[in-house]
Write a protein that holds these residues in place. Structure first.
Motif, PDB file in Angstrom:
ATOM      1  N   GLU A 199       0.721  -1.228  -0.010  1.00 22.47           N
ATOM      2  CA  GLU A 199      -0.024   0.055   0.003  1.00 22.47           C
ATOM      3  C   GLU A 199       0.884   1.146   0.109  1.00 22.47           C
ATOM      4  N   HIS A 200       0.613   2.183  -0.847  1.00 21.25           N
ATOM      5  CA  HIS A 200       1.198   3.308  -0.933  1.00 21.25           C
ATOM      6  C   HIS A 200       0.260   4.504  -1.367  1.00 21.25           C
ATOM      7  N   ASP A 201       0.152   5.532  -0.388  1.00 22.71           N
ATOM      8  CA  ASP A 201      -0.795   6.694  -0.527  1.00 22.71           C
ATOM      9  C   ASP A 201      -2.195   5.981  -1.274  1.00 22.71           C
ATOM     10  N   ASN A 202      -2.729   5.144  -0.225  1.00 22.77           N
ATOM     11  CA  ASN A 202      -3.937   4.459  -0.354  1.00 22.77           C
ATOM     12  C   ASN A 202      -4.208   3.619  -1.683  1.00 22.77           C
ATOM     13  N   GLN A 203      -3.162   3.371  -2.445  1.00 23.34           N
ATOM     14  CA  GLN A 203      -2.924   2.656  -3.578  1.00 23.34           C
ATOM     15  C   GLN A 203      -2.222   1.444  -3.514  1.00 23.34           C
ATOM     16  N   ARG A 204      -2.624   0.140  -4.096  1.00 29.11           N
ATOM     17  CA  ARG A 204      -1.852  -0.941  -3.914  1.00 29.11           C
ATOM     18  C   ARG A 204      -0.943  -0.745  -5.413  1.00 29.11           C
ATOM     19  N   MET A 205       0.286  -1.063  -5.065  1.00 29.85           N
ATOM     20  CA  MET A 205       1.407  -1.258  -6.417  1.00 29.85           C
ATOM     21  C   MET A 205       2.402  -2.046  -5.994  1.00 29.85           C
ATOM     22  N   ASN A 206       2.996  -2.376  -7.021  1.00 34.45           N
ATOM     23  CA  ASN A 206       4.334  -3.166  -6.680  1.00 34.45           C
ATOM     24  C   ASN A 206       5.494  -2.170  -6.224  1.00 34.45           C
ATOM     25  N   GLN A 207       6.139  -2.635  -5.295  1.00 35.61           N
ATOM     26  CA  GLN A 207       7.016  -2.040  -4.393  1.00 35.61           C
ATOM     27  C   GLN A 207       8.351  -1.383  -5.524  1.00 35.61           C
ATOM     28  N   LEU A 208       8.849  -2.271  -6.270  1.00 38.36           N
ATOM     29  CA  LEU A 208       9.760  -1.803  -7.169  1.00 38.36           C
ATOM     30  C   LEU A 208       9.297  -1.052  -8.124  1.00 38.36           C
ATOM     31  N   GLU A 209       7.998  -0.816  -8.701  1.00 37.83           N
ATOM     32  CA  GLU A 209       7.541   0.148  -9.513  1.00 37.83           C
ATOM     33  C   GLU A 209       7.399   1.403  -8.716  1.00 37.83           C
ATOM     34  N   LYS A 210       7.153   1.372  -7.584  1.00 35.94           N
ATOM     35  CA  LYS A 210       7.023   2.542  -6.645  1.00 35.94           C
ATOM     36  C   LYS A 210       8.305   3.149  -6.623  1.00 35.94           C
ATOM     37  N   TRP A 211       9.350   2.458  -6.230  1.00 32.91           N
ATOM     38  CA  TRP A 211      10.730   2.839  -6.213  1.00 32.91           C
ATOM     39  C   TRP A 211      11.205   3.594  -7.628  1.00 32.91           C
ATOM     40  N   ALA A 212      10.738   2.852  -8.796  1.00 31.37           N
ATOM     41  CA  ALA A 212      11.110   3.525 -10.101  1.00 31.37           C
ATOM     42  C   ALA A 212      10.515   4.760 -10.467  1.00 31.37           C
ATOM     43  N   ALA A 213       9.190   4.831  -9.906  1.00 24.71           N
ATOM     44  CA  ALA A 213       8.356   6.047 -10.057  1.00 24.71           C
ATOM     45  C   ALA A 213       8.974   7.347  -9.440  1.00 24.71           C
ATOM     46  N   LEU A 214       9.881   6.952  -8.316  1.00 24.01           N
ATOM     47  CA  LEU A 214      10.545   7.999  -7.370  1.00 24.01           C
ATOM     48  C   LEU A 214      11.708   8.260  -8.195  1.00 24.01           C
ATOM     49  N   GLY A 215      12.214   7.643  -9.228  1.00 22.64           N
ATOM     50  CA  GLY A 215      13.358   7.717  -9.688  1.00 22.64           C
ATOM     51  C   GLY A 215      14.491   7.124  -8.936  1.00 22.64           C
ATOM     52  N   ILE A 217      15.329   3.757  -9.004  1.00 21.93           N
ATOM     53  CA  ILE A 217      15.925   2.706  -9.719  1.00 21.93           C
ATOM     54  C   ILE A 217      15.164   2.598 -10.957  1.00 21.93           C
ATOM     55  N   GLU A 218      15.691   1.823 -11.860  1.00 22.72           N
ATOM     56  CA  GLU A 218      15.357   1.537 -13.303  1.00 22.72           C
ATOM     57  C   GLU A 218      14.372   0.911 -13.257  1.00 22.72           C
ATOM     58  N   LYS A 219      13.398   1.074 -14.353  1.00 25.07           N
ATOM     59  CA  LYS A 219      12.019   0.200 -14.335  1.00 25.07           C
ATOM     60  C   LYS A 219      12.543  -1.051 -15.090  1.00 25.07           C
ATOM     61  N   ASN A 220      11.643  -2.155 -14.663  1.00 26.42           N
ATOM     62  CA  ASN A 220      11.840  -3.344 -15.268  1.00 26.42           C
ATOM     63  C   ASN A 220      13.014  -4.110 -15.134  1.00 26.42           C
ATOM     64  N   LEU A 221      13.518  -4.060 -13.714  1.00 27.31           N
ATOM     65  CA  LEU A 221      14.908  -4.771 -13.369  1.00 27.31           C
ATOM     66  C   LEU A 221      14.737  -6.294 -13.644  1.00 27.31           C
ATOM     67  N   LYS A 222      15.760  -6.953 -13.834  1.00 32.03           N
ATOM     68  CA  LYS A 222      15.714  -8.213 -14.081  1.00 32.03           C
ATOM     69  C   LYS A 222      15.741  -8.796 -12.522  1.00 32.03           C
ATOM     70  N   VAL A 223      14.833  -9.548 -12.053  1.00 33.69           N
ATOM     71  CA  VAL A 223      14.848 -10.011 -10.825  1.00 33.69           C
ATOM     72  C   VAL A 223      14.566 -11.721 -10.619  1.00 33.69           C
ATOM     73  N   ARG A 224      15.341 -12.268  -9.761  1.00 33.38           N
ATOM     74  CA  ARG A 224      14.967 -13.870  -9.606  1.00 33.38           C
ATOM     75  C   ARG A 224      13.802 -13.934  -8.663  1.00 33.38           C
ATOM     76  N   THR A 225      12.987 -14.960  -8.898  1.00 34.30           N
ATOM     77  CA  THR A 225      11.986 -15.203  -8.109  1.00 34.30           C
ATOM     78  C   THR A 225      12.033 -15.605  -6.649  1.00 34.30           C
ATOM     79  N   MET A 226      11.520 -14.765  -5.913  1.00 34.04           N
ATOM     80  CA  MET A 226      11.700 -15.217  -4.434  1.00 34.04           C
ATOM     81  C   MET A 226      10.233 -15.440  -3.848  1.00 34.04           C
ATOM     82  N   ALA A 227      10.005 -16.384  -2.854  1.00 39.07           N
ATOM     83  CA  ALA A 227       8.744 -16.360  -2.302  1.00 39.07           C
ATOM     84  C   ALA A 227       8.673 -15.723  -0.979  1.00 39.07           C
ATOM     85  N   ASN A 228       7.375 -15.539  -0.801  1.00 42.95           N
ATOM     86  CA  ASN A 228       7.138 -15.095   1.037  1.00 42.95           C
ATOM     87  C   ASN A 228       6.963 -16.739   1.513  1.00 42.95           C
ATOM     88  N   TYR A 229       7.805 -17.124   2.367  1.00 37.52           N
ATOM     89  CA  TYR A 229       8.017 -18.572   2.705  1.00 37.52           C
ATOM     90  C   TYR A 229       6.698 -18.800   3.519  1.00 37.52           C
TER      91      TYR A 229
END
Length: 341
Positions: A199-215, A217-229
């Protein structure tokens, strides 16, 4: 003559200025006596951050005696992060990672209890760790270089009450986990562990996308899959590997404090011997429990790794610090994984 309202506004303004975030203080490694003096929060007790301090979450979290955690990050304005797959983000000087440990106690009549807040500050001299212990009134936290034992009772999410001697670490103990190749470093904020919807500002979004929107990080980083265990819908192999990644791999990694064991538990590790399969232990002494291998596929009861996770003996238990209790749910994940191999 000024009205009461005008005086209140003036005092509020002066207070805000007194505790405004000063990037130069952080860069130069200045430590304040009280957490409030950094100016990270507009409402300290309720952990409401100031503008410029962003809450963040991890997909899989380090077990710390069933504490909950609130995480925040402050970066100097205009900063950017460097990214390399499978590694922690490279944060600019002046960045501060803020983590408050607390017992929520939502499943009981106990009040919520703030225990400690740890700061990891990126100074001109590298990362520095400093801890703050919350007072009984829960109004502020005071610096503590020697740590503290907090005797308390908390409730798990199932309502079970547990009495504990919770241990906030001293400054030197932080190095036991936050050290790679002899250098202090963060543990949790890898891109793969931040890749989740929040949740960011009453809106649900991907955290990496939020950080990219803030400038940041770069958009669409190559990320290995990790689980919530904790997610029962995920594959047991990915759940267990994600659990070992966040709870064990900061030491069991090349360059980590357990480098000499040859047991490497990062998510990207793919050599079965490094993962412990039919691997003989290195100088474990009584920590071997007279067992032969770190992991015996299909036989958790014969695996040293699980035995040491179950132990509460300070000379045997793994992890060596950061817990006084068994992580019963985590043990079940690792046991099921080994038995499934």
């Amino acid at each position: 003559m000024r009205s009461h309202k005008e005086l209140f506004l003036i005092l509020s303004f002066l207070s805000a200025q007194l505790f405004a975030i000063n990037a130069d203080d952080l860069i130069n490694g200045k430590h304040f006596n009280h957490l409030s003096e950094y100016g990270f929060f507009k409402d300290l007790k309720n952990q409401v951050p100031e503008e410029g301090v962003l809450p963040y979450e991890l997909k899989s979290q380090l077990f710390s005696d069933y504490t909950h955690k609130k995480r925040f990050i402050y970066m100097p304005q205009g900063s950017k992060l460097a990214h390399e797959q499978d590694k922690v983000f490279q944060f600019p000087v002046g960045t501060t990672l803020i983590k408050t440990f607390f017992y929520e106690n939502a499943a009981s009549d106990l009040n919520a209890q703030l225990l400690e807040t740890r700061l990891l500050i990126h100074t001109n001299n590298g990362w520095e760790a400093v801890g703050y212990i919350w007072n009984d009134e829960q109004s502020d936290a005071q610096i503590s270089l020697v740590g503290k034992t907090i005797n308390t009772t908390f409730s798990k999410e199932n309502g079970e009450l547990i009495s504990i001697r919770y241990r906030a670490p001293n400054k030197n103990q932080c190095k036991e986990c936050h050290q790679l190749s002899g250098v202090m470093t963060p543990i949790g904020p890898k891109a793969r562990n931040l890749d989740l919807d929040v949740e960011h500002d009453n809106q649900r979004m991907n955290q990496l996308e939020k950080w990219a929107a803030l400038g940041w990080i770069e958009k669409n980083l190559k990320v290995r899959t990790m689980a919530n265990y904790k997610d029962l819908n995920q594959d047991i192999n990915l759940r267990a590997r994600s659990y070992l990644e966040i709870n064990c791999a900061h030491c069991h990694i090349k360059g980590g404090s357990a480098d000499t064991t040859g047991l490497f538990l990062t998510l990207e590790e793919n050599q079965s011997k490094h993962l412990g399969f039919f691997k003989k232990p290195v100088a474990t002494g009584k920590g071997s429990f007279n067992l032969d291998y770190s992991i015996v596929p299909g036989k958790s009861e014969e695996s040293i790794l699980l035995a040491r996770m179950q132990s509460l003996d300070p000379g045997i238990m793994m992890p060596e610090s950061g817990r006084t209790l068994q992580d019963k749910e985590g043990l079940e994940i690792v046991r099921d994984w080994i038995d499934s191999l």
